[in-house]
Write a protein that holds these residues in place. Structure first.
Motif, mmCIF file in Angstrom:
data_model
loop_
_atom_site.group_PDB
_atom_site.id
_atom_site.type_symbol
_atom_site.label_atom_id
_atom_site.label_comp_id
_atom_site.label_asym_id
_atom_site.label_seq_id
_atom_site.Cartn_x
_atom_site.Cartn_y
_atom_site.Cartn_z
ATOM 1 N N ASP A 137 0.928 -1.257 0.028
ATOM 2 C CA ASP A 137 0.078 0.032 -0.031
ATOM 3 C C ASP A 137 0.951 1.253 0.013
ATOM 4 O OD1 ASP A 137 -1.501 2.012 1.676
ATOM 5 O OD2 ASP A 137 -2.988 0.927 0.785
ATOM 6 N N ALA A 138 1.884 1.587 0.679
ATOM 7 C CA ALA A 138 2.828 2.464 0.899
ATOM 8 C C ALA A 138 3.382 2.844 -0.416
ATOM 9 C CB ALA A 138 3.666 2.217 1.926
ATOM 10 N N TYR A 139 3.834 1.918 -1.150
ATOM 11 C CA TYR A 139 4.507 1.912 -2.493
ATOM 12 C C TYR A 139 3.534 2.573 -3.362
ATOM 13 C CZ TYR A 139 7.225 1.205 -6.441
ATOM 14 O OH TYR A 139 8.188 1.184 -7.492
ATOM 15 N N CYS A 140 2.137 1.962 -3.427
ATOM 16 C CA CYS A 140 1.195 2.640 -4.125
ATOM 17 C C CYS A 140 0.842 3.933 -3.898
ATOM 18 C CB CYS A 140 -0.186 1.699 -4.118
ATOM 19 S SG CYS A 140 -0.071 0.130 -4.836
ATOM 20 N N ALA A 141 1.100 4.468 -2.543
ATOM 21 C CA ALA A 141 0.603 5.906 -2.265
ATOM 22 C C ALA A 141 1.707 6.773 -2.764
ATOM 23 C CB ALA A 141 0.812 5.935 -0.755
ATOM 24 N N ASP A 142 3.171 6.301 -2.828
ATOM 25 C CA ASP A 142 4.268 7.009 -3.368
ATOM 26 C C ASP A 142 4.252 7.142 -4.833
ATOM 27 O OD1 ASP A 142 5.347 7.093 -0.661
ATOM 28 O OD2 ASP A 142 6.754 5.462 -1.066
ATOM 29 N N ILE A 143 3.746 5.964 -5.441
ATOM 30 C CA ILE A 143 3.625 6.246 -6.842
ATOM 31 C C ILE A 143 2.376 7.362 -7.277
ATOM 32 C CG2 ILE A 143 2.914 4.965 -8.963
ATOM 33 C CD1 ILE A 143 3.958 2.578 -7.791
ATOM 34 N N ALA A 144 1.261 7.176 -6.605
ATOM 35 C CA ALA A 144 0.034 7.954 -6.635
ATOM 36 C C ALA A 144 0.718 9.542 -6.519
ATOM 37 C CB ALA A 144 -0.934 7.789 -5.757
ATOM 38 N N LYS A 145 1.180 9.887 -5.429
ATOM 39 C CA LYS A 145 1.728 11.023 -5.050
ATOM 40 C C LYS A 145 2.316 11.605 -6.228
ATOM 41 C CE LYS A 145 4.165 13.711 -1.570
ATOM 42 N NZ LYS A 145 4.660 13.974 -0.292
ATOM 43 N N ARG A 146 3.553 11.025 -6.981
ATOM 44 C CA ARG A 146 4.295 11.245 -7.968
ATOM 45 C C ARG A 146 3.510 11.669 -9.210
ATOM 46 N NH1 ARG A 146 9.735 8.562 -10.430
ATOM 47 N NH2 ARG A 146 9.415 9.534 -12.705
ATOM 48 N N LEU A 147 2.527 10.577 -9.659
ATOM 49 C CA LEU A 147 1.637 10.859 -10.776
ATOM 50 C C LEU A 147 0.796 12.202 -10.554
ATOM 51 C CD1 LEU A 147 0.575 7.370 -11.689
ATOM 52 C CD2 LEU A 147 2.029 8.717 -12.554
ATOM 53 N N GLU A 148 0.259 12.275 -9.347
ATOM 54 C CA GLU A 148 -0.528 13.526 -9.221
ATOM 55 C C GLU A 148 0.442 14.964 -9.354
ATOM 56 O OE1 GLU A 148 -3.849 11.777 -5.903
ATOM 57 O OE2 GLU A 148 -1.998 12.750 -5.066
ATOM 58 N N SER A 149 1.500 14.840 -8.980
ATOM 59 C CA SER A 149 2.200 15.889 -9.298
ATOM 60 C C SER A 149 2.450 16.170 -10.801
ATOM 61 C CB SER A 149 3.878 15.704 -8.565
ATOM 62 O OG SER A 149 4.472 14.853 -9.474
ATOM 63 N N ARG A 150 2.236 15.368 -11.472
ATOM 64 C CA ARG A 150 2.370 15.479 -12.928
ATOM 65 C C ARG A 150 0.942 15.623 -13.583
ATOM 66 N NH1 ARG A 150 7.334 13.521 -15.290
ATOM 67 N NH2 ARG A 150 6.351 14.157 -17.447
ATOM 68 N N SER A 151 -0.095 16.099 -12.574
ATOM 69 C CA SER A 151 -1.524 16.322 -12.950
ATOM 70 C C SER A 151 -2.286 15.137 -13.702
ATOM 71 C CB SER A 151 -1.613 17.390 -14.088
ATOM 72 O OG SER A 151 -1.112 18.845 -13.255
ATOM 73 N N VAL A 152 -1.773 14.050 -13.427
ATOM 74 C CA VAL A 152 -2.425 12.711 -13.505
ATOM 75 C C VAL A 152 -3.511 12.409 -12.461
ATOM 76 C CG1 VAL A 152 -2.000 10.111 -13.944
ATOM 77 C CG2 VAL A 152 -0.368 11.653 -14.630
ATOM 78 N N ARG A 153 -4.653 12.070 -12.985
ATOM 79 C CA ARG A 153 -5.862 11.568 -12.139
ATOM 80 C C ARG A 153 -5.555 10.028 -11.733
ATOM 81 N NH1 ARG A 153 -8.132 14.870 -15.375
ATOM 82 N NH2 ARG A 153 -8.819 13.023 -17.084
#
Length: 450
Positions: A347-363
């Motif tokens: 879960d934590a790794y998914c959260a890290d990926i999500a945070k990075r993608l969100e910084s690139r304006s990815v939903r």
């Protein structure tokens, strides 16, 4: 109704003999799935986009979080077209004095039923932004050097008094949202140039929405003879056949009207974008500009670059239903990437990926529900998520992702940076938006059963 003869002008300037069939029949084939009910009627509720409000007016809709993402993006895209034209953005009233003769005359020239309030001072509810834009233009003290002047409004709250049996899900509503542009130009020649420019911008929505349009140009016979060369040039510029509806006499406030049509779930043609040339309204509303110290009437170009937001959304749902793997364009997908952790340890790794993608304006969202991986993959398919990733031990250790590109059903190994580049390429030039609900599916309320 008066008989109208029709013919088709091709992009190369050739004219096809007159036809009597439906105006889109020579340039657009109806979908094989066309039936008695448009596909979007069930999809909009099944996918949790939109549903009916039992306390609202007949056919009234309530938009849910996933639908709000798409609606917001469509509105932003329409506004980006207006921005490309360097419009002046305005906001005008919803209700207008029915006793004003110019208002009542304009209503009578419009081929729709209008809402009128009761009482001592009846009011019309607007059917577009026309009244507000015309009243604005007449007070601007324009000069020839200022033309063209373009007014744009994203009109929330536009009304047509459809009968209860005529309201059809998203394609025919009593209240809707309409991007609306009105442009004042000095003369007919400038009007034709502006018409072509706005027509070309409106046509860009065909690719942006992943649709297929048929074009129908309406005018009377005398105007066609005067504009025959211009009509051929218009078809060449747009690089599409144009079906002509040739009317014996002038019937409306416009002299030329271009409709962008799609085939809905009934197999009928439905109007989306429109562009109109109008030389009548300016005298009715006393819209003038100063030329050589004299007041002169301009010519107006009306344009709704997408048509109503609701109809555009319905068209995309109907088109999606015809595909083996239904999908929206990536820029319009409510969720663009879904992460599916195999277990709590991931879960934590998914959260890290999500945070990075969100910084690139990815939903991006995370399906952390207590379901099997198979059921969560099925949910990503049901939600039309274009990219989804199952994250387990191998992904955490190797920093490599097994990304499924849903429309093709293809899984391939990607570094996170490569996935970012792929999404950037698919969304470049389009507006972005954020999720309208929680990132984690375990924290969301379900709207897909309403």
């Amino acid at each position: 109704m008066e008989e109208m003869s029709r013919r088709v002008v091709l992009p190369d300037g050739d004219w096809v003999a007159e036809v009597d069939e439906d105006p889109t029949s020579t340039v657009l084939s109806p979908p094989e799935s066309a039936g008695t009910e448009p596909p979007h009627l069930s999809l909009m509720r099944k996918k949790g986009f939109v549903s009916y409000d039992e306390f609202g007016d007949t056919g009234a809709m309530r938009w849910h979080p996933r639908g709000m993402v798409v609606k917001d993006l469509l509105e932003r895209y329409a506004s980006s077209i207006a921005n490309a034209l360097e419009t002046h953005r305005v906001e005008t009233p919803t209700m207008y004095d029915a006793a004003r003769p110019e208002i009542s005359e304009q209503v009578s020239s419009f081929d729709e039923r209008q809402y009128t309030t009761s009482g001592r001072d009846p009011l019309y509810l607007r059917f577009a932004s026309d009244f507000g834009h015309f009243s604005t233009l007449r007070t601007l003290n324009l000069t020839e050097q200022q033309l063209p002047v373009r007014l744009y409004e994203l009109a929330h709250g536009v009304f047509r008094q459809e009968r209860s049996g005529e309201t059809t899900a998203l394609t025919r509503q009593r209240e809707f949202t309409l991007p609306d542009i009105h442009t004042a130009v000095a003369n007919e020649s400038m009007g034709r140039t502006e018409f072509v420019r706005q027509a070309a911008l409106a046509l860009e929505t065909e690719d942006a929405f992943d649709l297929e349009y048929a074009l129908k140009l309406s005018m009377n016979a005398q105007d066609l003879e005067e504009r025959r060369e211009w009509v051929a040039e218009l078809a060449g510029t747009l690089e599409k056949p144009i079906v002509l509806d040739i009317r014996p006499t002038a019937e409306r406030y416009w002299t030329v009207k271009l409709d962008y049509l799609f085939v809905d779930g009934y197999g009928n043609t439905t109007e989306l974008a429109t562009v109109e040339l109008d030389s009548e309204t300016v005298s009715r509303f006393d819209i003038t500009y100063e030329r050589d110290s004299r007041s002169t009437h301009p010519v107006l170009v009306h344009c709704s670059p997408t048509g109503s937001i609701e109809r555009a959304f319905a068209a995309m749902l109907d088109r999606a239903a015809e595909r083996r793997n239904p999908q929206f364009p990536v820029w319009l997908s409510p969720t663009q990437v879904r992460l599916i952790p195999v277990g709590a340890a991931h879960d934590a790794y998914c959260a890290d990926i999500a945070k990075r993608l969100e910084s690139r304006s990815v939903r991006v969202d995370i399906d952390d529900r207590d379901r099997t991986v198979g059921k969560r993959v099925a949910k990503a398919e049901q939600d039309w998520v274009p990219y989804y990733i199952v994250v387990g031990d191998d992904e955490v250790k190797e920093s490599s992702l097994q990304v499924t590109r849903r429309p093709e059903g293809i899984e391939r190994s990607m570094a996170l940076g490569e996935l970012e580049s792929v999404i950037d390429d698919a969304t470049s030039g389009f507006p972005d938006a954020t999720l309208c609900h929680a990132r984690r599916l375990s924290e969301r309320t379900r709207f897909d059963s309403l």
